[in-house]
Write a protein that holds these residues in place. Structure first.
Motif, PDB file in Angstrom:
ATOM      1  N   THR A  13     -17.130 -69.327 -56.705  1.00  0.00           N
ATOM      2  CA  THR A  13     -17.827 -68.160 -57.250  1.00  0.00           C
ATOM      3  C   THR A  13     -17.236 -67.829 -58.617  1.00  0.00           C
ATOM      4  O   THR A  13     -16.097 -68.203 -58.927  1.00  0.00           O
ATOM      5  CB  THR A  13     -17.659 -66.928 -56.347  1.00  0.00           C
ATOM      6  OG1 THR A  13     -16.266 -66.577 -56.327  1.00  0.00           O
ATOM      7  CG2 THR A  13     -18.144 -67.196 -54.927  1.00  0.00           C
ATOM      8  N   ARG A  14     -18.014 -67.105 -59.425  1.00  0.00           N
ATOM      9  CA  ARG A  14     -17.504 -66.719 -60.747  1.00  0.00           C
ATOM     10  C   ARG A  14     -16.233 -65.887 -60.630  1.00  0.00           C
ATOM     11  O   ARG A  14     -15.301 -66.042 -61.418  1.00  0.00           O
ATOM     12  CB  ARG A  14     -18.570 -65.904 -61.493  1.00  0.00           C
ATOM     13  CG  ARG A  14     -19.684 -66.733 -62.043  1.00  0.00           C
ATOM     14  CD  ARG A  14     -20.686 -65.850 -62.770  1.00  0.00           C
ATOM     15  NE  ARG A  14     -21.884 -66.585 -63.081  1.00  0.00           N
ATOM     16  CZ  ARG A  14     -23.110 -66.093 -62.996  1.00  0.00           C
ATOM     17  NH1 ARG A  14     -23.294 -64.858 -62.600  1.00  0.00           N
ATOM     18  NH2 ARG A  14     -24.146 -66.834 -63.306  1.00  0.00           N
ATOM     19  N   VAL A  37     -21.090 -73.232 -61.573  1.00  0.00           N
ATOM     20  CA  VAL A  37     -20.636 -71.933 -61.063  1.00  0.00           C
ATOM     21  C   VAL A  37     -20.695 -70.902 -62.199  1.00  0.00           C
ATOM     22  O   VAL A  37     -21.149 -69.771 -61.995  1.00  0.00           O
ATOM     23  CB  VAL A  37     -19.208 -72.037 -60.486  1.00  0.00           C
ATOM     24  CG1 VAL A  37     -18.725 -70.665 -59.986  1.00  0.00           C
ATOM     25  CG2 VAL A  37     -19.169 -73.049 -59.346  1.00  0.00           C
ATOM     26  N   ASN A  74     -23.435 -69.155 -60.570  1.00  0.00           N
ATOM     27  CA  ASN A  74     -22.569 -68.625 -59.519  1.00  0.00           C
ATOM     28  C   ASN A  74     -22.644 -69.518 -58.295  1.00  0.00           C
ATOM     29  O   ASN A  74     -22.491 -70.727 -58.434  1.00  0.00           O
ATOM     30  CB  ASN A  74     -22.918 -67.158 -59.215  1.00  0.00           C
ATOM     31  CG  ASN A  74     -21.752 -66.396 -58.584  1.00  0.00           C
ATOM     32  OD1 ASN A  74     -20.618 -66.879 -58.544  1.00  0.00           O
ATOM     33  ND2 ASN A  74     -22.030 -65.214 -58.089  1.00  0.00           N
ATOM     34  N   ASP A  75     -22.873 -68.986 -57.120  1.00  0.00           N
ATOM     35  CA  ASP A  75     -22.881 -69.839 -55.923  1.00  0.00           C
ATOM     36  C   ASP A  75     -24.304 -70.065 -55.382  1.00  0.00           C
ATOM     37  O   ASP A  75     -24.479 -70.307 -54.185  1.00  0.00           O
ATOM     38  CB  ASP A  75     -21.989 -69.246 -54.831  1.00  0.00           C
ATOM     39  CG  ASP A  75     -22.334 -67.801 -54.515  1.00  0.00           C
ATOM     40  OD1 ASP A  75     -23.227 -67.250 -55.169  1.00  0.00           O
ATOM     41  OD2 ASP A  75     -21.699 -67.232 -53.612  1.00  0.00           O
TER      42      ASP A  75
END
Ligand code: SF4
Length: 260
Positions: free
Chosen positions: A223-224, A251, A255-256
């Motif tokens: 994640t970020r 990412v 992100n995810d």
């Protein structure tokens, strides 16, 4: 549909029922930018096989390892799906794509059509195939799913994972046969002695050079928010040790989100 079990043994890494028909268990196929390694930023079609012989606690493709899912597809169908996108690069990833003998057939079909192929592998299983870039990610001790870090159970996979996660002779085979990048997921400075020792072992075992720029340090994080904690630390380690830093572009960008 489920395609695999998490029982013991390599042959149990996936349900083999589709192999006789020449099919591969596929978790997803999509087009995106390569997010990691030397080709970061290059538009690529990702073919993600399901099933893995390891169980890293931080696995970012949980549904190809801890709970493998997907459907079986023949090589021709997969090549047709790849050809529907406007990309010259294909990334065969997983899971561990080289647990499947049929991955070689897919790579041969893609090579015959002029695609550049990258294989993302944990480096424990060698296969002879037309691979343009072997992106080998050896798993460090910190990957072991101990009871405290097991995402699914109570550490039942820890011993099997530990016994399988490194084979220096297999890593040397990759280095000798293919243009290879060694990509390490790094959580912090404590990982560096193990990385240094492993790189030295591979250099000693291989009859081909492993230049520092072929050793990539990649921050751990899916994640970020997590990457914000690890990437500066890992970038500083790359500078300190003379290795190459690799971002996790997907990412940073998405992100995810799945399918990126
Ligand atoms: S080797 Fe790769 S796919 Fe397999 S469990 Fe580890 S991170 Fe996941």
């Amino acid at each position: 549909m489920p395609v695999a079990s998490d029982t013991d043994g390599l042959d149990d890494a996936v349900d083999r029922s589709g192999d006789d028909d020449g099919d591969l268990p596929i978790n997803e196929l999509f087009c995106s930018l390569q997010g990691e390694g030397r080709l970061a930023g290059v538009p690529s079609v990702f073919v993600r096989t399901s099933g893995c012989n390891l169980r890293c606690w931080f696995c970012d493709s949980y549904h190809t390892s801890w709970e493998p899912t997907g459907d079986w597809y023949g090589v021709d169908a997969l090549v047709a799906a790849v050809e529907s996108y406007d990309a010259a690069h294909v990334v065969l990833t997983g899971g561990e794509p080289l647990v499947h003998e049929r991955s070689v057939d897919l790579l041969e079909s893609l090579a015959a059509r002029g695609y550049h192929t990258t294989v993302e592998t944990n480096g424990t299983i060698y296969r002879d195939a037309p691979i343009d870039l072997a992106s080998v990610s050896p798993k460090l001790e910190s990957s072991t799913p101990t009871a405290e870090r097991d995402p699914k159970g109570d550490g039942e996979w820890a011993d099997r994972h530990d016994a399988r996660r490194l084979d220096v002779d297999v890593l040397a085979e990759f280095v000798e046969a293919y243009d290879t990048q060694l990509k390490f997921v790094v959580t912090g400075p404590d990982d560096m002695p193990e990385i240094e020792a492993l790189v030295a072992d591979v250099r000693a075992a291989a009859d081909a050079p492993v230049p520092d720029e072929a050793v990539l340090l990649m921050p751990e994080g899916q994640t970020r928010d997590r990457l914000a904690e690890t990437r500066r630390v890992v970038a500083d380690l790359a500078l300190e040790y003379g290795y190459r830093y690799t971002p996790r572009l997907h990412v940073d960008l998405w992100n995810d989100a799945p399918g990126t």
